[in-house]
Design an enzyme around this catalytic site. Sequence first.
Site, mmCIF file in Angstrom:
data_model
loop_
_atom_site.group_PDB
_atom_site.id
_atom_site.type_symbol
_atom_site.label_atom_id
_atom_site.label_comp_id
_atom_site.label_asym_id
_atom_site.label_seq_id
_atom_site.Cartn_x
_atom_site.Cartn_y
_atom_site.Cartn_z
ATOM 1 N N ILE A 142 0.802 -1.221 0.000
ATOM 2 C CA ILE A 142 0.000 0.000 0.000
ATOM 3 C C ILE A 142 0.838 1.275 0.000
ATOM 4 C CG2 ILE A 142 -2.043 -1.027 1.061
ATOM 5 C CD1 ILE A 142 -1.106 -0.024 3.750
ATOM 6 N N GLY A 143 2.148 1.171 0.070
ATOM 7 C CA GLY A 143 2.958 2.388 0.029
ATOM 8 C C GLY A 143 4.404 2.146 0.387
ATOM 9 N N GLY A 145 7.654 3.711 2.893
ATOM 10 C CA GLY A 145 8.080 4.565 3.997
ATOM 11 C C GLY A 145 9.513 4.997 3.784
ATOM 12 N N PHE A 147 12.150 3.868 5.194
ATOM 13 C CA PHE A 147 13.141 2.802 5.177
ATOM 14 C C PHE A 147 12.602 1.493 4.624
ATOM 15 C CE2 PHE A 147 11.076 2.162 9.289
ATOM 16 C CZ PHE A 147 10.918 0.795 9.339
ATOM 17 N N GLY A 148 11.427 1.479 4.026
ATOM 18 C CA GLY A 148 10.928 0.227 3.480
ATOM 19 C C GLY A 148 9.533 0.341 2.900
ATOM 20 N N THR A 149 8.921 -0.818 2.687
ATOM 21 C CA THR A 149 7.618 -0.922 2.044
ATOM 22 C C THR A 149 6.536 -1.149 3.088
ATOM 23 O OG1 THR A 149 8.748 -1.936 0.157
ATOM 24 C CG2 THR A 149 6.359 -2.122 0.213
ATOM 25 N N VAL A 150 5.349 -0.604 2.829
ATOM 26 C CA VAL A 150 4.218 -0.732 3.751
ATOM 27 C C VAL A 150 3.191 -1.692 3.150
ATOM 28 C CG1 VAL A 150 2.480 0.503 5.090
ATOM 29 C CG2 VAL A 150 4.612 1.650 4.460
ATOM 30 N N LYS A 164 5.158 -2.074 8.212
ATOM 31 C CA LYS A 164 6.280 -1.471 7.490
ATOM 32 C C LYS A 164 7.453 -2.444 7.543
ATOM 33 C CE LYS A 164 7.113 2.845 7.898
ATOM 34 N NZ LYS A 164 7.457 4.183 8.430
ATOM 35 N N ASP A 261 10.154 15.282 8.369
ATOM 36 C CA ASP A 261 9.723 14.854 7.035
ATOM 37 C C ASP A 261 8.227 15.074 6.852
ATOM 38 O OD1 ASP A 261 10.301 13.972 4.491
ATOM 39 O OD2 ASP A 261 10.081 11.840 4.977
#
Length: 459
Positions: A142-143, A145, A147-150, A164, A261
């Site tokens: 779904i997205g 972040g 430092f990685g994928t969600v 995450k 951020d």
Amino acid sequence: MLAARNRASPTGHGGFSGFNSEFHQSDPGFSWTSTYTPRSRVVNKKVRSSRSIRGKVAALAGSCTKCFAPPRSEIKEAHENTPIDGQDVTISPISRISSTSSTSNNISRQRGSSSQTKSWQEQFSFQEICIATSNFSEQNRIGLGNFGTVYKAKLRDGSIIAVKRATKTHGGHISVEFRSEIQMLSKVEHLNLVKFLGYVEYEDERLILVEYVNNGTLRQHLDGSQGEPLEFAQRLNIAIDIVHAIAYLHGYTDHPIIHRDIKSSNILLTEHLRAKVADFGFARLAPENPEATHVSTLVKGTAGYVDPEYLHTNQLTDRSDVYSFGVLLVELITGRRPIERGRGRRRHQRLTTEWALRKCREGDVVVVMDPRMRRSSAVVAAVEKVMALAAECTAPERAARPAMRRCAEVLWSVRRDLQQEQQRAAAAAASAAARRHDDSTYAPPSVTSSRQERFGNLR
């Protein structure tokens, strides 16, 4: 859960309750629902002292029983852990389950008692997360972040969470960002911040578990890829949600936090368009020394949102978040991304904030408004005020930028004036409609009937 939040709403906790009451006075419609309770520094000293005594007694008792005790997993409360370092993380008030096995899971769970921890360990094991995400399938992605994928995960009890998953790299910076995000998330709880549920460490896997927010990001809504086009009043409410969250981080946590951020893709929206700030991978604690003016650190953030003074000096302050928020205000009004390379050859055409503020100074505020927003005199007047605040927030020198608390007060005032103007306009429209209705139902006597009556009287 909502009831629990309401029961835990802060009252009588020093500066925090004062902030709450002042917010209510400034904006009667605002509801402060954070369950955060500041800790007394004096109490902390006493607790540390008592813990050190208990630790010595426990060590003496442990030396007598050590040889009789079988090896087992150890459950520690976070407030008994040592401060964060390269091997451990202090997370209060979260329990941490650690095992001596090299392939064990390290899991934390908010407000988990010892009796509850085992069930959460089973539900939040790496194996269970693999099942819940269909082995981290692309369908559940779904997205992204910092430092990685969600991923979206559906647990055995039917509840849905977001996971995450850290990108596997050869460097150690991912582990640092992973632990930084855990540390920050565990310190905060607020209606407009994504809720932290726990984390998992398994071999070289690093997972952070947070609440699932089901309506995409603010950027997706502004792009038109999610939901209906946002009206100005909705955008204003979203901005107020965001300012509440950042003001809480800056001034009303136990130790001020700088997010570093703030951007539209880090703002998640609920189905009712309530905003939640996410992604604390770059967040930093403000200086502990009250006389310190900044934190010296390597520059991190997203192009277009980064405070130029921070970029040039490596000196981070809470006003760096204020700058990013100003860029976000411009993004909300225009619908454009901060940097749009295809807009033209000139620099000010590609940099949305610079272009929009220049147009506003020239009196062309309507030109900068997202064409999908409906316009009225009340909306245009409100947009002018929001853009004036954005200009203050993005001032080149940090000393000229307002605090987030001041930003909140300005936006409340804008919303109140907009609502009052819209109510007056609605009342005027209703009155005009009623007059038109009365005029249409009135029928004057016809000329023919008047003549008949007049001549009939002569007979």
